[in-house]
Motif scaffolding. Structure first.
Motif, PDB file in Angstrom:
ATOM      1  N   ALA A 271       0.833  -1.202   0.000  1.00  0.00           N
ATOM      2  CA  ALA A 271       0.000   0.000   0.000  1.00  0.00           C
ATOM      3  C   ALA A 271       0.869   1.253   0.000  1.00  0.00           C
ATOM      4  CB  ALA A 271      -0.930  -0.006   1.208  1.00  0.00           C
ATOM      5  N   VAL A 272       1.933   1.241   0.779  1.00  0.00           N
ATOM      6  CA  VAL A 272       2.864   2.372   0.820  1.00  0.00           C
ATOM      7  C   VAL A 272       3.475   2.603  -0.552  1.00  0.00           C
ATOM      8  CG1 VAL A 272       5.105   3.115   1.714  1.00  0.00           C
ATOM      9  CG2 VAL A 272       3.365   2.228   3.274  1.00  0.00           C
ATOM     10  N   GLU A 273       3.893   1.535  -1.220  1.00  0.00           N
ATOM     11  CA  GLU A 273       4.495   1.673  -2.543  1.00  0.00           C
ATOM     12  C   GLU A 273       3.499   2.225  -3.549  1.00  0.00           C
ATOM     13  OE1 GLU A 273       5.992  -2.208  -3.332  1.00  0.00           O
ATOM     14  OE2 GLU A 273       7.786  -1.948  -2.072  1.00  0.00           O
ATOM     15  N   ALA A 274       2.233   1.820  -3.455  1.00  0.00           N
ATOM     16  CA  ALA A 274       1.207   2.355  -4.346  1.00  0.00           C
ATOM     17  C   ALA A 274       1.002   3.846  -4.096  1.00  0.00           C
ATOM     18  CB  ALA A 274      -0.107   1.595  -4.148  1.00  0.00           C
ATOM     19  N   ARG A 275       1.026   4.238  -2.826  1.00  0.00           N
ATOM     20  CA  ARG A 275       0.857   5.673  -2.517  1.00  0.00           C
ATOM     21  C   ARG A 275       2.033   6.479  -3.029  1.00  0.00           C
ATOM     22  NH1 ARG A 275       0.162   9.983  -2.633  1.00  0.00           N
ATOM     23  NH2 ARG A 275      -0.863  11.480  -1.246  1.00  0.00           N
ATOM     24  N   MET A 276       3.218   5.917  -2.999  1.00  0.00           N
ATOM     25  CA  MET A 276       4.395   6.616  -3.493  1.00  0.00           C
ATOM     26  C   MET A 276       4.310   6.867  -5.002  1.00  0.00           C
ATOM     27  SD  MET A 276       7.369   4.594  -1.381  1.00  0.00           S
ATOM     28  CE  MET A 276       8.721   5.379  -2.299  1.00  0.00           C
ATOM     29  N   ARG A 277       3.611   5.994  -5.722  1.00  0.00           N
ATOM     30  CA  ARG A 277       3.511   6.123  -7.177  1.00  0.00           C
ATOM     31  C   ARG A 277       2.368   7.023  -7.618  1.00  0.00           C
ATOM     32  NH1 ARG A 277       4.286   0.446  -6.693  1.00  0.00           N
ATOM     33  NH2 ARG A 277       2.046   0.125  -7.032  1.00  0.00           N
ATOM     34  N   SER A 278       1.503   7.427  -6.711  1.00  0.00           N
ATOM     35  CA  SER A 278       0.314   8.195  -7.084  1.00  0.00           C
ATOM     36  C   SER A 278       0.679   9.632  -7.429  1.00  0.00           C
ATOM     37  CB  SER A 278      -0.705   8.175  -5.948  1.00  0.00           C
ATOM     38  OG  SER A 278      -0.188   8.822  -4.811  1.00  0.00           O
ATOM     39  N   ALA A 279      -0.333  10.394  -7.856  1.00  0.00           N
ATOM     40  CA  ALA A 279      -0.115  11.792  -8.257  1.00  0.00           C
ATOM     41  C   ALA A 279       0.532  12.576  -7.120  1.00  0.00           C
ATOM     42  CB  ALA A 279      -1.447  12.434  -8.640  1.00  0.00           C
ATOM     43  N   GLY A 280       1.471  13.451  -7.476  1.00  0.00           N
ATOM     44  CA  GLY A 280       2.197  14.197  -6.458  1.00  0.00           C
ATOM     45  C   GLY A 280       3.074  13.273  -5.645  1.00  0.00           C
ATOM     46  N   SER A 281       3.919  12.513  -6.330  1.00  0.00           N
ATOM     47  CA  SER A 281       4.722  11.456  -5.715  1.00  0.00           C
ATOM     48  C   SER A 281       5.396  11.943  -4.436  1.00  0.00           C
ATOM     49  CB  SER A 281       5.776  10.961  -6.701  1.00  0.00           C
ATOM     50  OG  SER A 281       6.646  12.019  -7.072  1.00  0.00           O
ATOM     51  N   ILE A 282       5.477  11.031  -3.461  1.00  0.00           N
ATOM     52  CA  ILE A 282       5.985  11.394  -2.142  1.00  0.00           C
ATOM     53  C   ILE A 282       7.059  10.409  -1.706  1.00  0.00           C
ATOM     54  CG2 ILE A 282       3.839  12.514  -1.463  1.00  0.00           C
ATOM     55  CD1 ILE A 282       3.120  10.057   0.133  1.00  0.00           C
ATOM     56  N   SER A 283       7.791  10.771  -0.665  1.00  0.00           N
ATOM     57  CA  SER A 283       8.840   9.918  -0.136  1.00  0.00           C
ATOM     58  C   SER A 283       8.218   8.711   0.569  1.00  0.00           C
ATOM     59  CB  SER A 283       9.700  10.700   0.853  1.00  0.00           C
ATOM     60  OG  SER A 283       8.975  10.965   2.049  1.00  0.00           O
TER      61      SER A 283
ATOM     62  N   GLY B 158      -5.993  -8.476   3.503  1.00  0.00           N
ATOM     63  CA  GLY B 158      -4.923  -7.499   3.658  1.00  0.00           C
ATOM     64  C   GLY B 158      -5.389  -6.164   4.189  1.00  0.00           C
ATOM     65  N   TYR B 159      -5.096  -5.102   3.438  1.00  0.00           N
ATOM     66  CA  TYR B 159      -5.400  -3.740   3.861  1.00  0.00           C
ATOM     67  C   TYR B 159      -5.957  -2.943   2.697  1.00  0.00           C
ATOM     68  CZ  TYR B 159      -2.389  -4.856   7.829  1.00  0.00           C
ATOM     69  OH  TYR B 159      -1.835  -5.433   8.934  1.00  0.00           O
ATOM     70  N   THR B 160      -6.826  -1.980   3.033  1.00  0.00           N
ATOM     71  CA  THR B 160      -7.297  -1.030   2.033  1.00  0.00           C
ATOM     72  C   THR B 160      -7.388   0.342   2.679  1.00  0.00           C
ATOM     73  OG1 THR B 160      -8.925  -0.681   0.264  1.00  0.00           O
ATOM     74  CG2 THR B 160      -9.802  -1.219   2.436  1.00  0.00           C
ATOM     75  N   TRP B 161      -7.615   1.349   1.871  1.00  0.00           N
ATOM     76  CA  TRP B 161      -7.668   2.720   2.384  1.00  0.00           C
ATOM     77  C   TRP B 161      -9.031   2.999   3.030  1.00  0.00           C
ATOM     78  CZ3 TRP B 161      -3.106   4.904   2.646  1.00  0.00           C
ATOM     79  CH2 TRP B 161      -2.115   4.507   1.745  1.00  0.00           C
ATOM     80  N   ARG B 162      -9.000   3.764   4.097  1.00  0.00           N
ATOM     81  CA  ARG B 162     -10.234   4.139   4.791  1.00  0.00           C
ATOM     82  C   ARG B 162     -11.082   5.125   3.985  1.00  0.00           C
ATOM     83  NH1 ARG B 162     -10.171   3.112  10.333  1.00  0.00           N
ATOM     84  NH2 ARG B 162      -8.152   2.404  11.159  1.00  0.00           N
ATOM     85  N   SER B 163     -10.470   5.833   3.057  1.00  0.00           N
ATOM     86  CA  SER B 163     -11.141   6.932   2.366  1.00  0.00           C
ATOM     87  C   SER B 163     -12.373   6.468   1.600  1.00  0.00           C
ATOM     88  CB  SER B 163     -10.164   7.627   1.410  1.00  0.00           C
ATOM     89  OG  SER B 163      -9.561   6.699   0.541  1.00  0.00           O
ATOM     90  N   ASP B 164     -13.350   7.341   1.519  1.00  0.00           N
ATOM     91  CA  ASP B 164     -14.609   7.078   0.819  1.00  0.00           C
ATOM     92  C   ASP B 164     -14.342   7.007  -0.686  1.00  0.00           C
ATOM     93  OD1 ASP B 164     -17.224   7.135  -0.266  1.00  0.00           O
ATOM     94  OD2 ASP B 164     -17.966   8.367   1.377  1.00  0.00           O
ATOM     95  N   SER B 165     -14.835   5.962  -1.326  1.00  0.00           N
ATOM     96  CA  SER B 165     -14.631   5.800  -2.769  1.00  0.00           C
ATOM     97  C   SER B 165     -15.217   6.956  -3.572  1.00  0.00           C
ATOM     98  CB  SER B 165     -15.264   4.482  -3.238  1.00  0.00           C
ATOM     99  OG  SER B 165     -14.621   3.371  -2.635  1.00  0.00           O
TER     100      SER B 165
END
Length: 287
Positions: A166-178, A196-203
């Motif tokens: 999940a961390v690696e996917a977030r790193m690849r998203s728009a506005g890439s982050i460390s 596993g795990y998923t994001w809490r955010s509303d779809s």
């Protein structure tokens, strides 16, 4: 990062919001607003470096530990503006400052422009105006949004086998982050599910906007801001690379500082957070 932080809940009439609380009880009141699909941990590095401020770092509705909006409700920018105003009222803050990153900066400008009597100071990080659209594009944009809304029921959130994926996917998203920034956002933004795990955010947060402000609308809000305003721009950030914003900043009565770093420069590493804090501390210290 080691500063004391308190987890609080804010029960608005229509939704319950979560937040992190930093700083002394008698500090300057500041509401901190994160970017799209981020959460209150966006300020985990920066807030402890801003002494003397009473910072309430919100999870916007549908983000982090905040509740999702009711079925049929929307996630338009002005819905967030109304939430922030109600948060301030619940806290008993007649006047307050806003610290906003990305979407949070946009919400801050909308609120400060609409209700200048409420906002003392505006501290913005790599965000200013929403993406805009013109009148002739409106029918197509509404059609796109309606189709996406109809299709949402058949979609499922991605499930990651472990937090690292999940961390690696977030790193690849728009506005890439460390990696460290992604880990901080994941710490608050993930929840365990079967497999596993998923994001809490509303779809629904990923749905396209049914209506966008025109460029004239967006500029009108920015020009209506009356309080002292400081905008920190990342040299490799979203505003720097977006041609629609070229020339806009120079035409506004905002103090602008440009710093090395990407869109999440305040969160990517301690050096970036300190550089942003070095801009904001003198700004908040001015009587």
């Amino acid at each position: 990062m080691t500063a004391q932080v308190e987890e609080i809940r804010l029960n608005l009439p229509h939704v319950e919001l979560a937040a992190h609380l930093y700083g002394p009880e008698d500090g300057q009141p500041v509401i901190a607003l994160h970017g799209w699909l981020d959460n209150a941990n966006s300020f985990a590095r920066l807030a402890p470096l801003l002494p003397g401020l009473r910072i309430v770092a919100l999870d916007f509705a549908g983000h982090g530990h905040s509740a999702h909006r009711a079925p049929g409700a929307s996630y338009l920018l002005w819905d967030n503006v109304a939430d922030v105003l109600q948060v301030a009222e619940q806290l008993g803050w007649a006047r307050f400052s806003l610290l906003g990153h990305s979407m949070g900066a946009i919400v801050s400008v909308l609120l400060a422009g609409a209700m200048p009597e409420k906002v003392e100071r505006l501290a913005l990080i790599d965000g200013l105006m929403p993406y805009t659209g013109e009148a002739e594009q409106a029918p197509a944009k509404l059609a796109e949004a309606l189709r996406a809304q109809s299709a949402l029921a058949g979609k499922r959130k991605p499930v990651y086998a472990d937090i690292e994926r999940a961390v690696e996917a977030r790193m690849r998203s728009a506005g890439s982050i460390s990696r460290e920034a992604a880990e901080l956002l994941a710490e608050r933004g993930l929840m365990p599910v079967p497999g596993g795990y998923t994001w809490r955010s509303d779809s629904r947060l990923t749905l396209p906007s049914p209506l966008r402000l025109t460029r004239a609308h967006a500029l009108a809000f920015a020009r209506a801001v009356q309080c002292p305003s400081l905008l920190v721009l990342a040299e490799q950030g979203l505003l720097h690379t977006e041609p629609k914003f070229a020339g806009v900043v120079e035409d506004l009565a905002f103090d602008v500082r440009r710093l090395p770093g990407r869109h999440h420069l305040h969160l990517d590493d301690e050096a970036g957070a300190q550089a942003v804090a070095d801009c904001f501390n003198p700004f908040f210290a001015v009587p």
